[in-house]
Design a protein around this motif. Sequence first.
Motif, PDB file in Angstrom:
ATOM      1  N   LEU A  40       0.833  -1.200   0.000  1.00 51.26           N
ATOM      2  CA  LEU A  40       0.000   0.000   0.000  1.00 51.26           C
ATOM      3  C   LEU A  40       0.870   1.253   0.000  1.00 51.26           C
ATOM      4  O   LEU A  40       0.563   2.237  -0.685  1.00 51.26           O
ATOM      5  CB  LEU A  40      -0.930   0.013   1.214  1.00 51.26           C
ATOM      6  N   ARG A  41       1.972   1.238   0.762  1.00 51.81           N
ATOM      7  CA  ARG A  41       2.887   2.377   0.767  1.00 51.81           C
ATOM      8  C   ARG A  41       3.429   2.645  -0.644  1.00 51.81           C
ATOM      9  O   ARG A  41       3.540   3.798  -1.078  1.00 51.81           O
ATOM     10  CB  ARG A  41       4.055   2.129   1.720  1.00 51.81           C
ATOM     11  N   LEU A  42       3.801   1.562  -1.338  1.00 50.61           N
ATOM     12  CA  LEU A  42       4.300   1.704  -2.702  1.00 50.61           C
ATOM     13  C   LEU A  42       3.269   2.405  -3.581  1.00 50.61           C
ATOM     14  O   LEU A  42       3.615   3.299  -4.369  1.00 50.61           O
ATOM     15  CB  LEU A  42       4.643   0.326  -3.272  1.00 50.61           C
TER      16      LEU A  42
ATOM     17  N   GLU B  99       7.418   4.541  -2.988  1.00 56.25           N
ATOM     18  CA  GLU B  99       8.609   4.133  -2.241  1.00 56.25           C
ATOM     19  C   GLU B  99       8.532   2.666  -1.838  1.00 56.25           C
ATOM     20  O   GLU B  99       7.487   2.183  -1.403  1.00 56.25           O
ATOM     21  CB  GLU B  99       8.765   4.985  -0.970  1.00 56.25           C
ATOM     22  N   ARG B 100       9.678   1.982  -1.958  1.00 56.92           N
ATOM     23  CA  ARG B 100       9.828   0.641  -1.397  1.00 56.92           C
ATOM     24  C   ARG B 100      10.435   0.798  -0.008  1.00 56.92           C
ATOM     25  O   ARG B 100      11.635   1.015   0.135  1.00 56.92           O
ATOM     26  CB  ARG B 100      10.744  -0.198  -2.268  1.00 56.92           C
TER      27      ARG B 100
ATOM     28  N   PRO C 295       9.044   9.545   8.952  1.00 60.71           N
ATOM     29  CA  PRO C 295       8.512   9.647   7.589  1.00 60.71           C
ATOM     30  C   PRO C 295       9.168   8.615   6.668  1.00 60.71           C
ATOM     31  O   PRO C 295      10.362   8.332   6.782  1.00 60.71           O
ATOM     32  CB  PRO C 295       8.891  11.072   7.161  1.00 60.71           C
ATOM     33  N   SER C 296       8.368   8.049   5.759  1.00 56.57           N
ATOM     34  CA  SER C 296       8.912   7.120   4.761  1.00 56.57           C
ATOM     35  C   SER C 296       8.773   7.682   3.351  1.00 56.57           C
ATOM     36  O   SER C 296       9.331   7.122   2.404  1.00 56.57           O
ATOM     37  CB  SER C 296       8.184   5.775   4.835  1.00 56.57           C
ATOM     38  N   GLY C 297       8.041   8.757   3.186  1.00 59.20           N
ATOM     39  CA  GLY C 297       7.817   9.352   1.884  1.00 59.20           C
ATOM     40  C   GLY C 297       6.615  10.284   1.954  1.00 59.20           C
ATOM     41  O   GLY C 297       6.045  10.509   3.033  1.00 59.20           O
TER      42      GLY C 297
END
Length: 515
Positions: free
Chosen positions: A158-160, A165-166, A210-212
């Motif tokens: 879902l993040r992708l 982003e991976r 944060p991841s993206g």
Amino acid sequence: MYLGIDLGTSEIKVLLLDAAGTIVGTAGEPLTVSRPHPGWSEQTPEDWWQATTAAIGKLRDTAPEAFAATRAIGLSGQMHGAVLLDARNRVLRPAMLWNDTRSTAECLELTRRVPNLHAVAGNLAMPGFTAPKLLWSARHEPDVFSAIDCVLLPKDYLRLRLTGERASDPSDAGGTLWLDMARRTWSDELLAATGLSCSQMPRLVEGSAPSGTLLPAVADAWGLPRGVVVAGGGGDGAASAVGIGATQPGDGFLSLGTSGVIFVVNDRFRPNPAQAVHAFCHALPGRWHQMSVMLSAASCLRWFCRLTSVPEATLLPEIAALAESERQSAPFFLPYLSGERTPHNDAFAQGHFHNLTHASDRAALGYAVLEGVAFGMADGLDALRAAGTQVASLSFVGGGSRSPFWAQLLADTLNTELTTHVGSEAGGALGAARLGWMADGGVEAAVCAKPPVQATYRPDAARHARLAERLSTFRALYRRASPLPVAPSAQTSDLPLPACPTPCPCPASSSLAKR
């Protein structure tokens, strides 16, 4: 406003949280599981994304102005699932889920290949975990395996789709058997044992970091501003802990969802695989947790309701109306519909009803199901206690927490106080929203306060004594039960395995090790 997205096995849940910590709205969208062969459990990742967008649409419609003010998003999800991607981020096959048991033989092979697996990964090799699934893929689907460019966990898919982003976080990555749990980094050795390298893993960020940011196309489609932060998030257990305020050593909760979990926070990595106790990273920096897991919990009740064509809302009052003498003479139910983890680590354990008579009506069988799940949780709690974890009180979360009768039955069985909280049924979605809030600068002590108490269930000594007698019989029935013969998996054999490059190219390895 902060948005939490929780990818469960049976439902996508979304939740909107304001800066005062109040839940503004929730929505959900159901999911289905495919079981093409005995022991297999799969879902199509595209279905997760479609369900997410549908749930978001429902939430936006209930609170459009609040939704439009979203500043950050957090993610929670079912652990251990294997989403296999090629170099263009295309899904290579349906995702194998946490309750998929096809890789039993590969667990033995992985343990043979990595003698120090338990010390590094903190857990036994179980077929639900991700790494054995990849050994199975290499052996049975070599064309798929050779095309793998990245392996993602379900919430990270879902993040992708949200960010491009991976990425993942240590709490969820710990469920792969590829993580060096103490260092919170990918392990070259464990990855190499399954023919993979760090270059095929997502980068790691802490759950509250944060991841993206949201892709412009997604932001426009959802009606959100540009630049919305997406937090690292967490596995469903760790995210639920954040949601319930279980953030400090000794805090804990019992979750009764599709699976059943008892979760206790630790200040350091404390593995105890001998009792099939899980040891994972928490979704918050510098903390770990121990966890007992039974694979079928509230899903047993759903199964029984489907079998008897009765809604839960009809059955539960029938069960509660049973006299104490009727409960004492009720049949026994072994809740191992998907095998079992803690404490048995038995992928071939099966569900059973015992002591049926002509007097065994729907309510009595329904009670046996609730009691059997409670007994399975008691086995898990005993395993945690054997690992040195002391528990006096637990928060109670998950769909099963909506039943006062089941809550009291669990308290009596475990001889442990259980507390439900306002909004506790939100589980991982609330924790995900809180992780998003912290990724936007929120202070942990303020963000992760325990929600207000809704109800407290204290154990009754007399009922505990009566249940203890039945629990003894329940355990004896498991020892006597033996599953039907299962066709063995293909013979294990060494595969040609590439070594992870040195130094490992995983961009998170060095950054997390410094923390």
